[in-house]
Design an enzyme around this catalytic site. Structure first.
Site, PDB file in Angstrom:
ATOM      1  N   GLY A 234      38.634  42.649  38.690  1.00  0.00           N
ATOM      2  CA  GLY A 234      38.791  43.181  37.336  1.00  0.00           C
ATOM      3  C   GLY A 234      38.215  42.211  36.326  1.00  0.00           C
ATOM      4  N   SER A 235      38.791  42.249  35.137  1.00  0.00           N
ATOM      5  CA  SER A 235      38.193  41.503  34.025  1.00  0.00           C
ATOM      6  C   SER A 235      38.745  40.078  33.923  1.00  0.00           C
ATOM      7  CB  SER A 235      38.450  42.252  32.720  1.00  0.00           C
ATOM      8  OG  SER A 235      39.835  42.273  32.477  1.00  0.00           O
ATOM      9  N   THR A 238      42.347  39.706  32.234  1.00  0.00           N
ATOM     10  CA  THR A 238      43.443  40.068  33.150  1.00  0.00           C
ATOM     11  C   THR A 238      43.612  38.984  34.215  1.00  0.00           C
ATOM     12  OG1 THR A 238      42.927  42.396  32.806  1.00  0.00           O
ATOM     13  CG2 THR A 238      44.320  41.872  34.675  1.00  0.00           C
ATOM     14  N   ALA A 239      42.503  38.435  34.685  1.00  0.00           N
ATOM     15  CA  ALA A 239      42.577  37.375  35.706  1.00  0.00           C
ATOM     16  C   ALA A 239      43.388  36.188  35.187  1.00  0.00           C
ATOM     17  CB  ALA A 239      41.171  36.929  36.095  1.00  0.00           C
ATOM     18  N   GLU A 256      37.848  38.397  41.768  1.00  0.00           N
ATOM     19  CA  GLU A 256      36.469  38.898  41.677  1.00  0.00           C
ATOM     20  C   GLU A 256      36.312  39.507  40.294  1.00  0.00           C
ATOM     21  OE1 GLU A 256      35.929  41.501  44.994  1.00  0.00           O
ATOM     22  OE2 GLU A 256      36.090  39.873  46.425  1.00  0.00           O
ATOM     23  N   CYS A 289      29.876  45.519  38.301  1.00  0.00           N
ATOM     24  CA  CYS A 289      30.084  44.092  38.020  1.00  0.00           C
ATOM     25  C   CYS A 289      28.820  43.278  38.287  1.00  0.00           C
ATOM     26  CB  CYS A 289      31.234  43.564  38.860  1.00  0.00           C
ATOM     27  SG  CYS A 289      30.958  43.778  40.628  1.00  0.00           S
ATOM     28  N   GLU A 384      29.948  40.484  28.796  1.00  0.00           N
ATOM     29  CA  GLU A 384      29.761  41.655  29.650  1.00  0.00           C
ATOM     30  C   GLU A 384      30.053  42.932  28.862  1.00  0.00           C
ATOM     31  OE1 GLU A 384      32.824  42.452  32.640  1.00  0.00           O
ATOM     32  OE2 GLU A 384      31.231  42.691  34.120  1.00  0.00           O
TER      33      GLU A 384
HETATM   34  P1  NAD Z   1      41.003  45.200  34.134  1.00  0.00           P
HETATM   35  O1  NAD Z   1      41.119  43.743  34.294  1.00  0.00           O
HETATM   36  O2  NAD Z   1      41.323  45.800  32.823  1.00  0.00           O
HETATM   37  O3  NAD Z   1      41.930  45.970  35.189  1.00  0.00           O
HETATM   38  C1  NAD Z   1      41.815  45.786  36.578  1.00  0.00           C
HETATM   39  C2  NAD Z   1      43.149  46.065  37.228  1.00  0.00           C
HETATM   40  O4  NAD Z   1      44.095  45.105  36.789  1.00  0.00           O
HETATM   41  C3  NAD Z   1      43.746  47.425  36.912  1.00  0.00           C
HETATM   42  O5  NAD Z   1      44.337  47.958  38.077  1.00  0.00           O
HETATM   43  C4  NAD Z   1      44.812  47.080  35.892  1.00  0.00           C
HETATM   44  O6  NAD Z   1      45.875  47.996  35.844  1.00  0.00           O
HETATM   45  C5  NAD Z   1      45.288  45.749  36.410  1.00  0.00           C
HETATM   46  N1  NAD Z   1      45.988  44.913  35.425  1.00  0.00           N
HETATM   47  C6  NAD Z   1      45.808  44.888  34.082  1.00  0.00           C
HETATM   48  N2  NAD Z   1      46.651  43.986  33.521  1.00  0.00           N
HETATM   49  C7  NAD Z   1      47.352  43.420  34.527  1.00  0.00           C
HETATM   50  C8  NAD Z   1      48.364  42.410  34.585  1.00  0.00           C
HETATM   51  N3  NAD Z   1      48.813  41.802  33.493  1.00  0.00           N
HETATM   52  N4  NAD Z   1      48.861  42.083  35.797  1.00  0.00           N
HETATM   53  C9  NAD Z   1      48.408  42.665  36.928  1.00  0.00           C
HETATM   54  N5  NAD Z   1      47.463  43.637  36.930  1.00  0.00           N
HETATM   55  C10 NAD Z   1      46.938  44.010  35.743  1.00  0.00           C
HETATM   56  O7  NAD Z   1      39.527  45.554  34.585  1.00  0.00           O
HETATM   57  P2  NAD Z   1      38.804  46.956  34.537  1.00  0.00           P
HETATM   58  O8  NAD Z   1      38.428  47.263  33.131  1.00  0.00           O
HETATM   59  O9  NAD Z   1      39.623  47.941  35.307  1.00  0.00           O
HETATM   60  O10 NAD Z   1      37.512  46.645  35.395  1.00  0.00           O
HETATM   61  C11 NAD Z   1      36.321  46.196  34.860  1.00  0.00           C
HETATM   62  C12 NAD Z   1      36.136  44.722  35.147  1.00  0.00           C
HETATM   63  O11 NAD Z   1      36.157  44.501  36.551  1.00  0.00           O
HETATM   64  C13 NAD Z   1      34.772  44.222  34.689  1.00  0.00           C
HETATM   65  O12 NAD Z   1      34.910  42.969  34.092  1.00  0.00           O
HETATM   66  C14 NAD Z   1      33.989  44.110  35.990  1.00  0.00           C
HETATM   67  O13 NAD Z   1      32.921  43.212  35.966  1.00  0.00           O
HETATM   68  C15 NAD Z   1      35.059  43.688  36.935  1.00  0.00           C
HETATM   69  N6  NAD Z   1      34.646  43.976  38.311  1.00  0.00           N
HETATM   70  C16 NAD Z   1      34.355  42.913  39.131  1.00  0.00           C
HETATM   71  C17 NAD Z   1      33.940  43.144  40.438  1.00  0.00           C
HETATM   72  C18 NAD Z   1      33.619  42.004  41.367  1.00  0.00           C
HETATM   73  O14 NAD Z   1      33.578  42.218  42.567  1.00  0.00           O
HETATM   74  N7  NAD Z   1      33.402  40.796  40.877  1.00  0.00           N
HETATM   75  C19 NAD Z   1      33.814  44.449  40.908  1.00  0.00           C
HETATM   76  C20 NAD Z   1      34.098  45.496  40.042  1.00  0.00           C
HETATM   77  C21 NAD Z   1      34.532  45.237  38.749  1.00  0.00           C
END
Ligand code: NAD
Length: 487
Positions: A234-235, A238-239, A256, A289, A384
């Site tokens: 994810g983003s 959030t990470a 990731e 991503c 991004e």
């Molecule tokens: P996001 O971080 O908003 O959400 C990802 C997940 O995290 C969702 O399931 C969400 O519900 C969960 N989440 C949100 N807040 C949380 C918290 N406080 N605790 C635990 N879980 C939580 O990301 P997104 O908008 O869904 O995805 C897009 C991002 O993902 C982009 O930055 C993209 O580059 C990245 N991405 C990376 C890869 C990779 O392999 N590196 C692959 C695909 C997407």
């Protein structure tokens, strides 16, 4: 159909969690909407801390049995899940497209077969996973791959089932039990995966699926003391939250994250291939991503490259992702569209010029965009966008190309177009990226390490690296018979 079922093109999907081998409802729900045309797909169980705790408890209870299950039996069950996925490829493809708006043809022919492959690959890898014993002063060292425990797997919406199973398969293969939380914008195929796993005979509690918002149920999972691994895609923001909530229990993390990857086009490249590689970055409406969204072109060929690129890009067909002839579908959510346009409008205000696009279209679509006259330190080059927006910069020589390519806080991937193999070697050695592609893009083998450097991630998964992450490695040292330590 029951009050807990929704239907997409005749496919029935349970909207509840899957915990300990049973469907579990929540008091609250959230609405799942299709990005294709705004159709409401249904109401989904909105989990919170109670559901997170129940799912982790189920995973914890199932862990000793699953961890002790012989490798061959674990592998057999993973293959049975792959069989189930293959039987339902058409249904999974239709449901995924309705839920996230990516192309039906790529779900049918590329993504869903790869979902099945995720299970087959890690099942087979498990069977050959080993480390040769070695000797120290007559003692035998034996390294074993012990399952680590319940694993929380949290995934985004841009490739929901693909990215979920890329974590679920190795975690299960490793002998861990799993709680999967898909993104709230794309909850449906994870629910179908629970059905497929149950039909394949996976014991209750080994795979649990919970639904809901990240801040509500996601955080409750990642802060749970009984979770022994967290794998998140994810983003970056959030990470950071997840890393903080995992910190008190020192829960190992695999992250990731996002990217701002470069495509370097040298004057000696096949410019037609380079233009094709650049146009490919609009796949999935730019919500990838790995996308090489910063096109860096050697100055002497910039005009010719741009001409070829535009010629190809304007032929792309944007529209309903269920149509076989569509190349670019909608963006996931009105909020995402607003975010994309915000980036573009601020880039214009900072002096950027649109070679093509630069505006939203009717519905939830954004015109494929190429922006030029952008500064290296500008927001549009550094952040991004996660939409169909590329930037074009020029460079004078190899050193400048590498400096621009490495000049963001990300390091997920890089693509190099050049006709000179020595240059390819020199440049790729200097690039900060988890994956470098030379004259190609998106060639992914599950045995390769995958992940990002800098803010693009922490750790690597794939092949043995996945087992490194999901296992607690143990070295057992055995003395030779009759051995006594005489100091
Ligand atoms: P996001 O971080 O908003 O959400 C990802 C997940 O995290 C969702 O399931 C969400 O519900 C969960 N989440 C949100 N807040 C949380 C918290 N406080 N605790 C635990 N879980 C939580 O990301 P997104 O908008 O869904 O995805 C897009 C991002 O993902 C982009 O930055 C993209 O580059 C990245 N991405 C990376 C890869 C990779 O392999 N590196 C692959 C695909 C997407």
């Amino acid at each position: 159909m029951t009050e807990h079922t929704l239907e997409v093109a005749g496919v029935a999907i349970d909207t509840r969690h899957w915990i300990g081998g049973e469907r579990v409802a929540s008091v609250g729900t959230f609405t799942d909407v299709s990005p294709i045309d705004g159709t409401v797909l249904g109401e989904i169980a909105r989990g919170g801390p109670a559901e997170a705790a129940a799912a982790v408890a189920a995973a914890k209870a199932a862990f000793p049995g699953w961890a002790a299950t012989p490798r061959a039996e674990r592998a057999r069950l993973l293959h049975a899940i792959a069989d189930g996925v293959e039987k339902r490829i058409e249904e999974l493809a239709i449901v995924e497209t309705a839920d996230n708006g990516a192309l039906l043809r790529s779900h049918r022919r590329g993504v869903m077969p790869r979902v099945a492959h995720n299970f087959r690959f890690f099942a087979d890898w498990l069977l050959k996973l080993d480390h040769e014993d070695f000797e120290t002063r007559g003692h035998t060292n034996h390294v074993s791959w012990d399952p680590a425990g319940p694993s929380a797997l949290i995934t985004p919406w841009n490739a929901p089932l693909m990215l979920s199973t890329w974590k679920v398969a190795p975690a299960l293969a490793a002998g861990n039990t799993v709680v999967l939380k898909p993104a709230e914008w794309t909850p449906l195929t994870a629910s179908l995966l629970a059905d497929i796993a149950a039909e394949a005979g996976l014991p209750a509690g080994v795979l649990n699926v919970v639904q809901g918002y990240g801040a509500e149920i996601g955080d409750a999972l990642t802060s749970h003391p009984d979770v022994r691994r967290i794998s998140f895609t994810g983003s970056v923001p959030t990470a950071r939250r997840i890393a903080a909530s995992a910190a008190p229990h020192l829960t190992p993390l695999s992250l990731e994250l996002g990217g701002k990857s470069p495509l370097l086009v040298f004057a000696d490249a096949d410019l037609d291939l380079a233009a094709d590689l650049a146009v490919e970055q609009y796949d999935n409406a730019g919500q990838v991503c790995l996308a090489a969204t910063r096109v860096l072109v050697e100055g002497s060929v910039a005009e010719e490259f741009t001409r070829r690129f535009v010629d190809k890009a304007i032929r792309l067909r944007q529209g309903d992702p269920r149509d076989e002839t569509t190349d670019i579908g909608p963006n996931i959510h009105p909020r995402q569209l607003e975010k994309i346009d915000g980036f573009v409008q601020r880039a214009f205000a900072a002096g950027a010029r649109a070679v093509i696009g630069g505006h939203p279209k009717d519905g939830q679509y954004y015109a494929p965009t190429l922006l030029t006259d952008v500064a290296q330190d500008s927001e549009i080059v550094q952040e991004e966008v996660f939409g169909p927006v590329l930037t074009l910069q020029t460079f004078a020589d190899e050193d400048e190309a590498v400096r621009l390519a490495n000049g963001t806080r990300f390091g997920l991937a890089a693509t190099v177009a050049t006709g000179d193999p020595e240059r390819a070697e020199r440049v790729s050695a200097q690039l900060v990226a988890g994956t470098v592609w030379i004259n190609c893009f998106f060639v992914r083998d599950l045995q390769a390490p995958f992940g990002g450097s800098r803010h693009s991630g922490v750790g690597r998964e794939g092949g043995t690296w996945s087992f490194d992450f999901y296992c607690d490695l143990k070295n057992t040292v055995t003395a030779p018979k009759g051995w006594k330590d005489h100091g």
